[in-house]
Design an enzyme around this catalytic site. Structure first.
Site, mmCIF file in Angstrom:
data_model
loop_
_atom_site.group_PDB
_atom_site.id
_atom_site.type_symbol
_atom_site.label_atom_id
_atom_site.label_comp_id
_atom_site.label_asym_id
_atom_site.label_seq_id
_atom_site.Cartn_x
_atom_site.Cartn_y
_atom_site.Cartn_z
ATOM 1 N N HIS A 1 -10.511 3.991 -2.387
ATOM 2 C CA HIS A 1 -10.277 5.444 -2.381
ATOM 3 C C HIS A 1 -9.660 5.878 -1.060
ATOM 4 C CE1 HIS A 1 -14.138 4.932 -0.303
ATOM 5 N NE2 HIS A 1 -13.983 6.144 0.230
ATOM 6 N N HIS B 1 -9.361 2.738 1.344
ATOM 7 C CA HIS B 1 -10.358 1.847 1.934
ATOM 8 C C HIS B 1 -11.491 1.575 0.945
ATOM 9 C CE1 HIS B 1 -11.478 5.971 3.015
ATOM 10 N NE2 HIS B 1 -12.739 5.578 3.047
ATOM 11 N N ASP C 1 -10.095 9.314 1.397
ATOM 12 C CA ASP C 1 -11.117 10.344 1.506
ATOM 13 C C ASP C 1 -10.598 11.706 1.037
ATOM 14 O OD1 ASP C 1 -13.054 8.634 2.562
ATOM 15 O OD2 ASP C 1 -12.270 8.872 4.600
HETATM 16 C C1 SIN Z 1 -16.011 5.617 3.883
HETATM 17 O O1 SIN Z 1 -15.408 6.418 4.590
HETATM 18 O O2 SIN Z 1 -15.798 5.511 2.675
HETATM 19 C C2 SIN Z 1 -17.050 4.716 4.521
HETATM 20 C C3 SIN Z 1 -16.404 3.548 5.181
HETATM 21 C C4 SIN Z 1 -17.425 2.570 5.699
HETATM 22 O O3 SIN Z 1 -18.621 2.896 5.737
HETATM 23 O O4 SIN Z 1 -17.018 1.474 6.086
#
Ligand code: SIN
Length: 315
Positions: free
Chosen positions: A141, A291, A143
């Site tokens: 996704h 990510h 953010d």
């Molecule tokens: C996120 O922003 O989705 C969390 C990323 C993470 O905890 O590595």
């Protein structure tokens, strides 16, 4: 497999092997070459940096981001972010005030309406995972694409890492778009997708608050192919967390197309994987990458804090 082309990149591409039974292809991705070589040739004035992925990921050294950095250093960090898409700073000494101060140098910060925050600094989302609180960020996704104005980028600080696991992966969505065939690019270039916060965050909202939250965070429509506002490059801008459907497309067709496009992020050659150490800070361009936070460490503790910089409306 045989080819008559004299273009080496086309020849390499034509050597890819399709395995129809499983709908996959194996072989080289020649389109990575230009960007990979460009990144390898970059030089910097205020810090050292080296690529740590093919087209995504750069490690910056010789810099403490908790210091009061001059504007020209911040401008160079911003340039490194645009080039590497994800930048890594190791061994940082950073408290929550300094974290907020650093991220604020790149723009105003958002406050997340659904996620817990640092008690002192509401701009810091706190991901505090443990035996009681699982990690649910293990899907590709970007953010807050459910906002009209999603974030420009995020600065994530490792406060407590688990003894093993808990890596975060990033996918270069420019490269994911560039890898599509011409017919698919033509098909999707003018499409829009509908993004909906409730697909992920709807679960925690009480029935009597759903109407109010929908008014505050209505469905939003963003292009399926976004043009990055600073680099001018096109990239794929759909994700399974928040996209509900392609605007104006029959449901089955929309689902099949989204599934195909979202699978682009699964390609390991387009990714960079970060293994965290305490004190690491990773800054990603939320417009250019998606990510995925691995959730392989339960019941260990993993605590991360994230500052998100407000971006602009995708076009
Ligand atoms: C996120 O922003 O989705 C969390 C990323 C993470 O905890 O590595």
């Amino acid at each position: 497999m045989s080819t008559t082309t004299t273009d080496p990149a086309e020849a390499a591409l034509s050597q890819r092997v399709h395995l129809p039974k499983y709908g996959i292809e194996v072989g080289p991705f020649p389109h990575l070459r230009t960007e990979r070589e460009r990144l390898a040739g970059l030089t910097w004035e205020h810090f050292d940096a080296r690529p740590i992925g093919a087209t995504v990921g750069g490690e910056l050294s010789g810099i403490q981001i908790g210091a009061d950095l001059p504007d020209d250093v911040i401008a160079e960090i911003r340039q490194a972010l645009l080039d590497y898409k994800v930048i890594v700073f190791r061994d940082q000494t950073l408290d929550s005030d300094a974290h907020v101060a650093f991220a604020s140098r790149f723009g105003d910060l958002e406050v997340h309406p659904f996620l817990p925050s640092n008690e002192k600094n509401p701009e810091l989302v706190r991901f505090a995972k443990s035996a009681q609180v699982g990690g649910y960020e293990n899907g590709w996704h970007s953010d807050v694409t459910w906002r009209e104005v999603p974030s420009l980028g995020a600065v994530l600080h490792a406060v407590e890492v688990p003894p093993s696991g808990g890596d975060t992966l990033f996918c270069d969505m420019y490269t994911a778009y560039d890898a599509l065939d011409d017919a698919t690019k033509e098909r999707i270039d003018d499409l829009y997708a509908i993004h909906d916060y409730s697909q992920v965050f709807g679960h925690g909202i009480a029935e009597d608050q759903k109407e109010e939250m929908r008014e505050k965070y209505p469905l939003v429509r963003h292009p399926v192919v976004r043009t990055h506002p600073e680099t001018g490059r096109k990239l794929l801008y759909v994700n399974r967390f928040f996209v509900s459907h392609i605007d104006g497309m029959p449901e089955d067709e929309s689902h099949a197309l989204l599934d195909r496009l979202c699978r682009q992020a699964d390609t390991i050659e387009f990714q960079f994987r970060h293994s965290w150490r305490n004190g690491d800070v990773v800054f990603w361009d939320n417009r250019a990458v998606q990510h995925y936070a691995t959730s392989d460490y339960w019941p260990a503790t993993r605590v991360m804090e994230r500052a998100s910089i407000i971006g602009d409306r995708p076009v």
